[in-house]
Enzyme design. Structure first.
Site, PDB file in Angstrom:
ATOM      1  N   HIS A   1     -25.938  -7.907 -12.508  1.00  0.00           N
ATOM      2  CA  HIS A   1     -24.576  -8.480 -12.558  1.00  0.00           C
ATOM      3  C   HIS A   1     -24.501  -9.450 -13.748  1.00  0.00           C
ATOM      4  O   HIS A   1     -24.753  -9.061 -14.887  1.00  0.00           O
ATOM      5  CB  HIS A   1     -24.275  -9.122 -11.195  1.00  0.00           C
ATOM      6  CG  HIS A   1     -22.857  -9.559 -10.974  1.00  0.00           C
ATOM      7  ND1 HIS A   1     -21.791  -9.080 -11.695  1.00  0.00           N
ATOM      8  CD2 HIS A   1     -22.319 -10.464 -10.093  1.00  0.00           C
ATOM      9  CE1 HIS A   1     -20.662  -9.643 -11.267  1.00  0.00           C
ATOM     10  NE2 HIS A   1     -20.959 -10.489 -10.301  1.00  0.00           N
TER      11      HIS A   1
ATOM     12  N   ASP B   1     -20.798  -7.493 -20.905  1.00  0.00           N
ATOM     13  CA  ASP B   1     -21.998  -8.239 -21.294  1.00  0.00           C
ATOM     14  C   ASP B   1     -22.651  -7.714 -22.575  1.00  0.00           C
ATOM     15  O   ASP B   1     -23.474  -8.402 -23.170  1.00  0.00           O
ATOM     16  CB  ASP B   1     -23.021  -8.204 -20.151  1.00  0.00           C
ATOM     17  CG  ASP B   1     -22.468  -8.833 -18.898  1.00  0.00           C
ATOM     18  OD1 ASP B   1     -21.828  -9.895 -19.011  1.00  0.00           O
ATOM     19  OD2 ASP B   1     -22.640  -8.260 -17.807  1.00  0.00           O
TER      20      ASP B   1
ATOM     21  N   ARG C   1     -12.848  -5.583 -21.802  1.00  0.00           N
ATOM     22  CA  ARG C   1     -13.377  -6.909 -22.141  1.00  0.00           C
ATOM     23  C   ARG C   1     -14.362  -6.799 -23.303  1.00  0.00           C
ATOM     24  O   ARG C   1     -14.503  -7.719 -24.110  1.00  0.00           O
ATOM     25  CB  ARG C   1     -14.067  -7.534 -20.911  1.00  0.00           C
ATOM     26  CG  ARG C   1     -13.116  -7.763 -19.742  1.00  0.00           C
ATOM     27  CD  ARG C   1     -13.865  -8.193 -18.488  1.00  0.00           C
ATOM     28  NE  ARG C   1     -14.793  -7.176 -18.024  1.00  0.00           N
ATOM     29  CZ  ARG C   1     -15.597  -7.307 -16.970  1.00  0.00           C
ATOM     30  NH1 ARG C   1     -15.567  -8.423 -16.265  1.00  0.00           N
ATOM     31  NH2 ARG C   1     -16.411  -6.330 -16.613  1.00  0.00           N
TER      32      ARG C   1
ATOM     33  N   HIS D   1     -21.531   0.790 -15.358  1.00  0.00           N
ATOM     34  CA  HIS D   1     -20.697  -0.038 -14.475  1.00  0.00           C
ATOM     35  C   HIS D   1     -20.538   0.636 -13.118  1.00  0.00           C
ATOM     36  O   HIS D   1     -20.548   1.869 -13.021  1.00  0.00           O
ATOM     37  CB  HIS D   1     -19.311  -0.275 -15.093  1.00  0.00           C
ATOM     38  CG  HIS D   1     -18.616  -1.459 -14.505  1.00  0.00           C
ATOM     39  ND1 HIS D   1     -17.821  -1.375 -13.393  1.00  0.00           N
ATOM     40  CD2 HIS D   1     -18.630  -2.774 -14.861  1.00  0.00           C
ATOM     41  CE1 HIS D   1     -17.367  -2.582 -13.093  1.00  0.00           C
ATOM     42  NE2 HIS D   1     -17.839  -3.450 -13.964  1.00  0.00           N
TER      43      HIS D   1
ATOM     44  N   SER E   1     -20.343 -11.103  -7.266  1.00  0.00           N
ATOM     45  CA  SER E   1     -20.019 -12.531  -7.142  1.00  0.00           C
ATOM     46  C   SER E   1     -18.725 -12.750  -6.364  1.00  0.00           C
ATOM     47  O   SER E   1     -18.668 -13.595  -5.458  1.00  0.00           O
ATOM     48  CB  SER E   1     -19.952 -13.208  -8.513  1.00  0.00           C
ATOM     49  OG  SER E   1     -19.092 -12.509  -9.383  1.00  0.00           O
TER      50      SER E   1
HETATM   51  N1  NMX Z   1     -29.529   1.992 -18.224  1.00  0.00           N
HETATM   52  C1  NMX Z   1     -30.373   2.813 -17.545  1.00  0.00           C
HETATM   53  N2  NMX Z   1     -30.058   3.409 -16.394  1.00  0.00           N
HETATM   54  C2  NMX Z   1     -28.831   3.193 -15.904  1.00  0.00           C
HETATM   55  C3  NMX Z   1     -27.892   2.397 -16.562  1.00  0.00           C
HETATM   56  C4  NMX Z   1     -28.281   1.760 -17.759  1.00  0.00           C
HETATM   57  N3  NMX Z   1     -27.476   0.933 -18.438  1.00  0.00           N
HETATM   58  N4  NMX Z   1     -26.754   2.375 -15.839  1.00  0.00           N
HETATM   59  C5  NMX Z   1     -26.979   3.131 -14.746  1.00  0.00           C
HETATM   60  N5  NMX Z   1     -28.243   3.624 -14.779  1.00  0.00           N
HETATM   61  C6  NMX Z   1     -28.912   4.423 -13.770  1.00  0.00           C
HETATM   62  C7  NMX Z   1     -29.003   3.633 -12.468  1.00  0.00           C
HETATM   63  O1  NMX Z   1     -30.052   2.686 -12.525  1.00  0.00           O
HETATM   64  C8  NMX Z   1     -29.172   4.731 -11.456  1.00  0.00           C
HETATM   65  O2  NMX Z   1     -30.506   5.165 -11.537  1.00  0.00           O
HETATM   66  P1  NMX Z   1     -31.344   5.580 -10.186  1.00  0.00           P
HETATM   67  O3  NMX Z   1     -30.546   6.680  -9.562  1.00  0.00           O
HETATM   68  O4  NMX Z   1     -32.643   6.002 -10.713  1.00  0.00           O
HETATM   69  O5  NMX Z   1     -31.367   4.344  -9.330  1.00  0.00           O
HETATM   70  C9  NMX Z   1     -28.277   5.833 -12.024  1.00  0.00           C
HETATM   71  O6  NMX Z   1     -28.153   5.563 -13.436  1.00  0.00           O
HETATM   72  C10 NMX Z   1     -26.914   5.912 -11.411  1.00  0.00           C
HETATM   73  O7  NMX Z   1     -26.310   4.652 -11.527  1.00  0.00           O
HETATM   74  P2  NMX Z   1     -24.705   4.524 -11.641  1.00  0.00           P
HETATM   75  O8  NMX Z   1     -24.119   5.091 -10.399  1.00  0.00           O
HETATM   76  O9  NMX Z   1     -24.248   5.054 -12.939  1.00  0.00           O
HETATM   77  O10 NMX Z   1     -24.504   2.942 -11.713  1.00  0.00           O
HETATM   78  P3  NMX Z   1     -24.455   1.897 -10.524  1.00  0.00           P
HETATM   79  O11 NMX Z   1     -23.041   1.792 -10.050  1.00  0.00           O
HETATM   80  O12 NMX Z   1     -25.482   2.152  -9.491  1.00  0.00           O
HETATM   81  O13 NMX Z   1     -24.867   0.559 -11.276  1.00  0.00           O
HETATM   82  C11 NMX Z   1     -24.899  -1.027 -13.022  1.00  0.00           C
HETATM   83  C12 NMX Z   1     -24.034  -0.109 -12.172  1.00  0.00           C
HETATM   84  C13 NMX Z   1     -23.971  -1.927 -13.832  1.00  0.00           C
HETATM   85  C14 NMX Z   1     -25.733  -1.908 -12.113  1.00  0.00           C
HETATM   86  C15 NMX Z   1     -25.784  -0.175 -13.951  1.00  0.00           C
HETATM   87  O14 NMX Z   1     -24.974   0.573 -14.818  1.00  0.00           O
HETATM   88  C16 NMX Z   1     -26.757  -1.002 -14.750  1.00  0.00           C
HETATM   89  O15 NMX Z   1     -27.840  -1.298 -14.233  1.00  0.00           O
HETATM   90  N6  NMX Z   1     -26.418  -1.405 -16.012  1.00  0.00           N
HETATM   91  C17 NMX Z   1     -27.236  -2.282 -16.787  1.00  0.00           C
HETATM   92  C18 NMX Z   1     -27.112  -3.718 -16.307  1.00  0.00           C
HETATM   93  C19 NMX Z   1     -25.766  -4.284 -16.687  1.00  0.00           C
HETATM   94  O16 NMX Z   1     -25.289  -4.176 -17.798  1.00  0.00           O
HETATM   95  N7  NMX Z   1     -25.113  -4.966 -15.714  1.00  0.00           N
HETATM   96  C20 NMX Z   1     -23.873  -5.677 -15.995  1.00  0.00           C
HETATM   97  C21 NMX Z   1     -22.649  -5.118 -15.254  1.00  0.00           C
HETATM   98  C22 NMX Z   1     -21.435  -5.908 -15.601  1.00  0.00           C
HETATM   99  N8  NMX Z   1     -21.477  -7.262 -15.024  1.00  0.00           N
HETATM  100  O17 NMX Z   1     -21.299  -8.219 -15.718  1.00  0.00           O
HETATM  101  O18 NMX Z   1     -21.719  -7.415 -13.841  1.00  0.00           O
HETATM  102  C1  MLT Z   2     -17.753  -8.111 -13.108  1.00  0.00           C
HETATM  103  O1  MLT Z   2     -17.086  -8.628 -13.997  1.00  0.00           O
HETATM  104  O2  MLT Z   2     -17.797  -8.602 -11.963  1.00  0.00           O
HETATM  105  C2  MLT Z   2     -18.604  -6.942 -13.439  1.00  0.00           C
HETATM  106  O3  MLT Z   2     -18.023  -6.135 -14.404  1.00  0.00           O
HETATM  107  C3  MLT Z   2     -19.139  -6.186 -12.264  1.00  0.00           C
HETATM  108  C4  MLT Z   2     -18.162  -5.450 -11.395  1.00  0.00           C
HETATM  109  O4  MLT Z   2     -16.966  -5.449 -11.593  1.00  0.00           O
HETATM  110  O5  MLT Z   2     -18.670  -4.798 -10.449  1.00  0.00           O
END
Ligand code: NMX
Ligand code: MLT
Length: 514
Positions: A350, A451, A405, A396, A320
């Protein structure tokens, strides 16, 4: 930065003037950077002084002569209540600072770009200037150098010992200084004076089906506010670039002031038959937001103050903030830029994750009941993963430890709702999920993010409609994105335009360099 003698001088001044207190943690960055210099006896004096002083915080602002000695603690005198004039004073020195960085260090390298980085969502690639906050992978976010617990201690609150007022955080993000209560009160008043919503905004939202996602309705409302943009009008009239920040400031403050009422309308329209609740002039920003949503309990108002404060900013690279910054770099006004940012926030990886978390938790309860055992919970987590979904609220892009947080929301829950069954379920997830994600072998951060916790707190106080939760996140993020946007214009940051390449280009380039 600050030397040990500086520190002692400040402590001495505090001590002998019987002045106030900051918890030791406020000093921690300074302390740790000098710890090799502190002998044991000095450390004892330091600790004794700090703990003594740390009971008297509120008096700092009543002793202007002292506050000048502690400028580095970012405490302000209450003499100037006008945020705009404070900014005006700060801008020339920051412009000079940036000029100096460019001329002296312009060619210094910040790292190497690898193919993995290009293909991996630019992780670890430093590419943005973002003044308002900085994220450390282990420590979490610092707003202008202050961690969340530090903000909870030093930012003014609605009542003694209460949660920080988001207006105080806005002041801190914009100026880098901790405001006094008087300054925050003046800012609250100014925001209230800007909060009236033109009728066409409600009509634009009403044009959508009531079933439209709350984020779609909210973003539509923000886009409808855009017609009032002072920046757009000034640009059309040919404003000089050195003045861009002024109408950007006007738009940003108005936008921050108005988003709670727009968001509250979306909530009332979808869930409460469209009955609007007018703003209460006696309430602050967070308290008023809770009030306009229909929640007048003091604990819910405190929760909203905390919620809006901690979701506001997370350095510049998150989807964002980065989107807002990118769009604004085309000189799109704050409304256009923030609406774009909201569309990024609405994605499930996100901001929408806060909705997903509560829906997922409720599906756990539906299937297994509230008193689910840890073994049942493990099975449920595996079932989610095996069906090709993520566990929402965990992981994350940058953080590598539990999100602070999350921790401050957990502390809020332990204080106010320790026996809530959904909070207890969230606590069980904290034990169960990280080992499973670690076992997967690919997840870089198995710990919970912001979250994972917010939904159960809102649900406890009666805001049970999970599909609405990302709108709350959006209201808060206006504060961080707009604060930086004002600085983007003040510093004259350029159009953002990184280079992209094709797979063919990459193959050819890599073969050549192999
Ligand atoms: N559950 C299952 N798989 C996960 C998760 C999770 N919570 N977190 C990471 N992975 C997987 C990810 O999908 C990826 O798989 P693949 O190689 O098959 O594509 C692998 O682990 C490596 O990912 P990372 O490098 O650890 O994480 P990345 O930086 O790519 O993504 C998120 C970060 C936040 C997108 C990821 O952790 C996620 O999808 N979490 C769940 C959704 C979430 O809670 N998002 C909110 C973030 C905070 N916000 O408010 O924005
Ligand atoms: C945020 O607050 O924007 C989330 O934790 C995602 C991020 O920092 O990449």
């Amino acid at each position: 930065m600050f030397s040990v003698p500086h520190l002692y001088l400040v402590l001495y001044l505090f001590y002998f003037n019987n002045a106030p207190p900051f918890h030791l943690s406020l000093f921690s960055p300074v302390f740790s950077s000098h710890r090799h210099l502190l002998f044991e006896s000095q450390a004892m004096v330091f600790y004794r002084s700090v703990s003594l002083l740390s009971k008297l915080r509120n008096r700092v602002v009543q002793q202007p002569s002292l506050t000048t000695s502690v400028r580095w603690l970012q405490i302000q005198t209450s003499s100037d209540l006008d945020l705009h004039s404070q900014l005006k004073e700060l801008i020339p020195e920051q412009q000079e600072r940036l000029k100096k960085i460019k001329s002296e260090y312009g060619k210094v390298q910040l790292g190497n770009i690898t193919v993995d980085m290009v293909l991996g969502g630019m992780r670890g690639m430093t590419g943005l200037l973002w003044e308002t906050s900085l994220l450390d992978p282990d420590e979490g976010i610092r707003f202008r150098g202050l961690s969340i617990p530090e903000c909870q201690k030093v930012l003014p609150a609605a009542k003694p010992g209460g949660e920080p007022l988001p207006e105080g955080l806005l002041w801190l993000l914009l100026t880098g200084k901790v405001p006094t209560k008087e300054q925050v009160d003046a800012l609250s008043k100014e925001l209230r004076s800007r909060a009236t919503i033109p009728d066409h905004v409600y009509k634009a939202i009403d044009a959508l089906p009531v079933t439209a996602h709350p984020m779609t309705q909210f973003t539509t409302g923000v886009m409808a506010l855009q017609v009032q943009s002072e920046f757009s009008k000034a640009y059309e009239k040919g404003i000089h670039k050195s003045k861009y920040w002024e109408p950007t400031y006007e738009d940003s403050l108005s936008l921050i002031a108005q988003v709670p009422a727009v968001a509250a309308y979306v909530y009332r329209r979808i869930y409460k038959n469209g009955e609007r609740i007018p703003m209460d002039d006696s309430l602050d920003y967070g308290g008023n937001f809770a009030h306009m949503l229909g929640f007048d309990g003091p604990e819910m108002q405190e929760l909203m103050r905390l919620y809006v404060t901690i979701h506001s900013d997370h350095e510049g690279g998150n989807v964002s903030a980065h989107t807002g910054h990118l769009v604004a770099s085309a000189l799109s006004d704050p409304y256009l830029s923030f609406a774009a940012a909201l569309n990024g926030l609405a994605g499930p990886l996100h901001g929408l994750a806060n909705q997903e978390v509560l829906l997922w938790i409720k599906s756990v309860v539906d299937e297994c009941g509230e008193n689910i055992t840890k073994d049942q919970l493990k099975d449920y987590v595996w079932k989610t993963l095996n069906s090709g979904k993520v566990v929402p609220g965990f992981g994350h892009g940058v953080l590598r430890k539990t999100d602070p947080r999350y921790m401050c929301q957990r502390e809020f829950a332990l204080k106010h709702l320790p026996n809530d069954p959904l909070f207890q379920l969230v606590s069980k997830l904290y034990d169960v999920v990280p080992p499973i994600l670690t076992e997967l072998g690919k997840v870089k951060n198995p710990w919970p993010n912001v979250d994972a916790h917010s939904g159960v707190l809102l649900n406890y106080y009666g805001l049970t409609e999970a599909r609405y939760y990302t709108v709350l996140f959006g209201v808060s993020r206006a504060i961080g994105i707009c604060s930086q946007l004002i600085w983007d214009r003040a510093l004259g940051l350029p159009l953002e335009r990184p280079k992209s390449v094709t797979m063919e280009w990459l193959e050819a380039h890599c073969k050549k360099s192999a």
